[in-house]
Design a protein around this motif. Structure first.
Motif, mmCIF file in Angstrom:
data_model
loop_
_atom_site.group_PDB
_atom_site.id
_atom_site.type_symbol
_atom_site.label_atom_id
_atom_site.label_comp_id
_atom_site.label_asym_id
_atom_site.label_seq_id
_atom_site.Cartn_x
_atom_site.Cartn_y
_atom_site.Cartn_z
ATOM 1 N N ARG A 66 15.483 3.297 44.076
ATOM 2 C CA ARG A 66 15.391 4.516 43.261
ATOM 3 C C ARG A 66 14.617 4.183 42.006
ATOM 4 N N ILE A 67 13.715 5.063 41.607
ATOM 5 C CA ILE A 67 12.909 4.817 40.412
ATOM 6 C C ILE A 67 13.697 5.248 39.187
ATOM 7 N N THR A 68 14.181 4.288 38.456
ATOM 8 C CA THR A 68 14.990 4.502 37.259
ATOM 9 C C THR A 68 14.117 4.297 36.013
ATOM 10 N N PRO A 69 14.620 4.661 34.822
ATOM 11 C CA PRO A 69 13.869 4.364 33.601
ATOM 12 C C PRO A 69 13.562 2.877 33.450
ATOM 13 N N ALA A 70 14.455 2.020 33.929
ATOM 14 C CA ALA A 70 14.197 0.580 33.853
ATOM 15 C C ALA A 70 13.001 0.192 34.715
ATOM 16 N N ILE A 71 12.887 0.801 35.897
ATOM 17 C CA ILE A 71 11.743 0.532 36.768
ATOM 18 C C ILE A 71 10.457 1.030 36.108
ATOM 19 N N GLU A 72 10.512 2.212 35.532
ATOM 20 C CA GLU A 72 9.329 2.763 34.872
ATOM 21 C C GLU A 72 8.887 1.885 33.710
ATOM 22 N N ALA A 73 9.836 1.285 33.006
ATOM 23 C CA ALA A 73 9.514 0.443 31.855
ATOM 24 C C ALA A 73 8.784 -0.831 32.258
ATOM 25 N N MET A 74 8.901 -1.224 33.517
ATOM 26 C CA MET A 74 8.229 -2.444 33.982
ATOM 27 C C MET A 74 6.740 -2.245 34.216
ATOM 28 N N ALA A 75 6.293 -0.994 34.294
ATOM 29 C CA ALA A 75 4.894 -0.719 34.619
ATOM 30 C C ALA A 75 3.993 -1.087 33.447
ATOM 31 N N GLY A 76 2.799 -1.608 33.774
ATOM 32 C CA GLY A 76 1.842 -1.996 32.747
ATOM 33 C C GLY A 76 0.790 -0.932 32.531
ATOM 34 N N GLY A 77 -0.354 -1.320 31.936
ATOM 35 C CA GLY A 77 -1.427 -0.390 31.631
ATOM 36 C C GLY A 77 -2.516 -0.426 32.675
ATOM 37 N N ALA A 78 -3.705 0.033 32.288
ATOM 38 C CA ALA A 78 -4.833 0.103 33.216
ATOM 39 C C ALA A 78 -5.234 -1.297 33.667
ATOM 40 N N ALA A 79 -5.686 -1.404 34.901
ATOM 41 C CA ALA A 79 -5.936 -2.704 35.503
ATOM 42 C C ALA A 79 -7.362 -3.201 35.278
ATOM 43 N N SER A 80 -8.372 -2.350 35.391
ATOM 44 C CA SER A 80 -9.747 -2.802 35.292
ATOM 45 C C SER A 80 -10.656 -1.620 35.006
ATOM 46 N N GLU A 81 -11.916 -1.921 34.770
ATOM 47 C CA GLU A 81 -12.893 -0.865 34.505
ATOM 48 C C GLU A 81 -13.077 0.023 35.721
ATOM 49 N N LEU A 82 -13.113 -0.580 36.914
ATOM 50 C CA LEU A 82 -13.329 0.194 38.129
ATOM 51 C C LEU A 82 -12.075 0.915 38.567
ATOM 52 N N SER A 83 -10.935 0.263 38.406
ATOM 53 C CA SER A 83 -9.671 0.874 38.813
ATOM 54 C C SER A 83 -9.023 1.477 37.578
ATOM 55 N N ARG A 84 -9.161 2.800 37.411
ATOM 56 C CA ARG A 84 -8.729 3.440 36.174
ATOM 57 C C ARG A 84 -7.214 3.537 36.068
ATOM 58 N N GLY A 85 -6.536 3.452 37.178
ATOM 59 C CA GLY A 85 -5.085 3.497 37.137
ATOM 60 C C GLY A 85 -4.510 2.119 36.926
ATOM 61 N N GLY A 86 -3.231 2.017 36.742
ATOM 62 C CA GLY A 86 -2.532 0.752 36.623
ATOM 63 C C GLY A 86 -1.192 0.884 37.298
ATOM 64 N N MET A 87 -0.287 -0.034 37.014
ATOM 65 C CA MET A 87 1.031 0.048 37.628
ATOM 66 C C MET A 87 1.776 1.298 37.186
ATOM 67 N N ARG A 88 1.499 1.756 35.994
ATOM 68 C CA ARG A 88 2.178 2.968 35.527
ATOM 69 C C ARG A 88 1.882 4.156 36.434
ATOM 70 N N THR A 89 0.592 4.347 36.796
ATOM 71 C CA THR A 89 0.255 5.480 37.654
ATOM 72 C C THR A 89 0.790 5.277 39.071
ATOM 73 N N LYS A 90 0.935 4.029 39.490
ATOM 74 C CA LYS A 90 1.484 3.770 40.825
ATOM 75 C C LYS A 90 2.970 4.105 40.877
ATOM 76 N N VAL A 91 3.687 3.805 39.815
ATOM 77 C CA VAL A 91 5.100 4.172 39.768
ATOM 78 C C VAL A 91 5.247 5.691 39.696
ATOM 79 N N GLU A 92 4.351 6.348 38.952
ATOM 80 C CA GLU A 92 4.359 7.816 38.931
ATOM 81 C C GLU A 92 4.097 8.368 40.331
ATOM 82 N N ALA A 93 3.182 7.735 41.040
ATOM 83 C CA ALA A 93 2.919 8.151 42.422
ATOM 84 C C ALA A 93 4.157 7.959 43.282
ATOM 85 N N GLY A 94 4.887 6.869 43.036
ATOM 86 C CA GLY A 94 6.122 6.615 43.778
ATOM 87 C C GLY A 94 7.149 7.705 43.556
ATOM 88 N N LYS A 95 7.232 8.221 42.344
ATOM 89 C CA LYS A 95 8.177 9.304 42.058
ATOM 90 C C LYS A 95 7.811 10.567 42.841
#
Length: 371
Positions: free
Chosen positions: A198-227
């Motif tokens: 289950r995606i909890t606030p603790a799981i969301e807090a583990m997400a980082g920022g953008a990964a690279s110039e080409l990949s505009r998303g990061g772990m944060r957007t992936k967790v949002e996608a998971g929700k």
């Protein structure tokens, strides 16, 4: 969670720019893409529906146009997408055709998956391609999009597509093998998380920022996608896509993170239709239609006696007999057109409206009946 991908009947694969494009040369990574096509063909041959959400148009186009590295202005990104999309579509068609698979391209923005009128069009086209055993390749329509380019919503778009078509698995290929307790590049003590129940606030807090110039998303957007995915009844995986045959690697137990859902796509969708949408009108059906609905059929115009309300195509409507409410659904016609075809067989729709509309007034997949 079992890694046997054969248990899933409909799988969406999201492929990012950083995997498709060789950054040093500014070219498509053909060898990697050919290996992924092998994985897709293997899953497809086992009977699964497979759909790809692909990035890479802007990354390809900027190379062809000779645009410098670094952030692009919005209009530069849109121009790059217009050029890069041609190469990207041709390449997907070629690598899948090598395995006897037909590819179909669909260009969408987030609005196409969130505005119900456009959502129904995109969903119907995608499902028809899957029915015909083609592999839809969905690309962000970056030539006209704005928010997707600016904010990096490609992962969220993939999740919306997965729930839109009732996929039971979404795989996000990334340059990392899953979710960690902290960004592993900066924290050597970060621990890999194999399963998220289950995606909890603790799981969301583990997400980082953008990964690279080409990949505009990061772990944060992936967790949002998971929700989004898990709320829609779709399991999700974040997996390392940098190796050849990345899907095969997942199937063989390679490290990744599973985001599990307690629901399934059909149940989640009907819950959304039944309770999350405000009805804009009412369709009154006859006894024959009522029996057909409870037998699992769609609602055809011939079974509708009268309508009430000023609804638009894609709006939620109440479906009822003269004596009781039967359920709710997403209607396939504006109220004005619906009024012209009620009580008439579907073969007369084109003559009555002047265009070949949908056969159903409300498709069974867009309907939630009461117990």
């Amino acid at each position: 969670m079992s890694t046997d991908l054969r248990q899933f009947r409909r799988v969406v694969l999201k492929v990012g720019s950083s995997l498709l494009v060789d950054r040093a040369r500014g070219r498509l990574n053909h060898a990697w893409l050919a290996a992924l096509a092998e994985d897709i063909a293997d899953l497809h041959a086992k009977g699964a529906d497979v759909l790809v959400v692909s990035s890479g148009a802007i990354a390809m186009g900027r190379t062809v146009l000779g645009l410098p590295s670094g952030p692009l202005r919005l209009e530069e990104s849109q121009a790059a997408a217009a050029v890069g999309q041609i190469t990207l579509a041709r390449t997907w068609s070629e690598v899948l055709a090598h395995h006897g698979i037909t590819a179909g391209q669909i260009l969408v923005t987030l609005a196409d998956t969130e505005q119900r009128r456009r959502y129904l069009n995109a969903r119907a086209t995608t499902l028809k391609l899957l029915e015909m055993r083609a592999v839809p390749v969905i690309n962000e329509n970056d030539t006209v999009a704005t928010s997707e380019i600016r904010y990096g919503d490609n992962d969220r778009l993939a999740a919306r597509v997965a729930t839109m078509i009732g996929a039971d698995l979404l795989v996000l290929f990334s340059d990392i093998d899953g979710l960690y307790t902290a960004p592993p590049a900066s924290d050597p003590n970060a621990e890999h998380i194999p399963v998220v129940d289950r995606i909890t606030p603790a799981i969301e807090a583990m997400a980082g920022g953008a990964a690279s110039e080409l990949s505009r998303g990061g772990m944060r957007t992936k967790v949002e996608a998971g929700k989004i995915a898990t709320a829609g009844g779709t399991h999700m995986i974040i997996a390392d896509g940098r190796t050849k045959n990345p899907l095969k690697r997942v199937a063989e137990g390679g490290r990744c993170t599973w985001f599990l859902t307690p629901s399934n796509p059909a149940t989640a969708r009907k819950t959304w239709i039944a309770g999350a949408l405000e009805p804009r009108g009412t369709l009154y059906v006859d006894e024959g239609a009522e029996r057909a609905l409870h037998g699992g059929a769609s609602l055809l115009p011939v079974g509708v006696r009268r309508i009430e309300g000023a609804f638009r195509r894609g709006d939620a409507v109440i479906i009822r007999s003269e004596s009781r409410v039967l359920g709710r659904g997403l209607v396939a016609y504006d109220a004005e057109d619906a009024a012209r075809i009620i009580g008439r067989p579907s073969r007369e729709i084109e003559r009555l409206l002047g265009y070949p509309g949908r056969t159903e007034m409300v498709h069974r997949d867009d309907m939630a009946l009461s117990d």
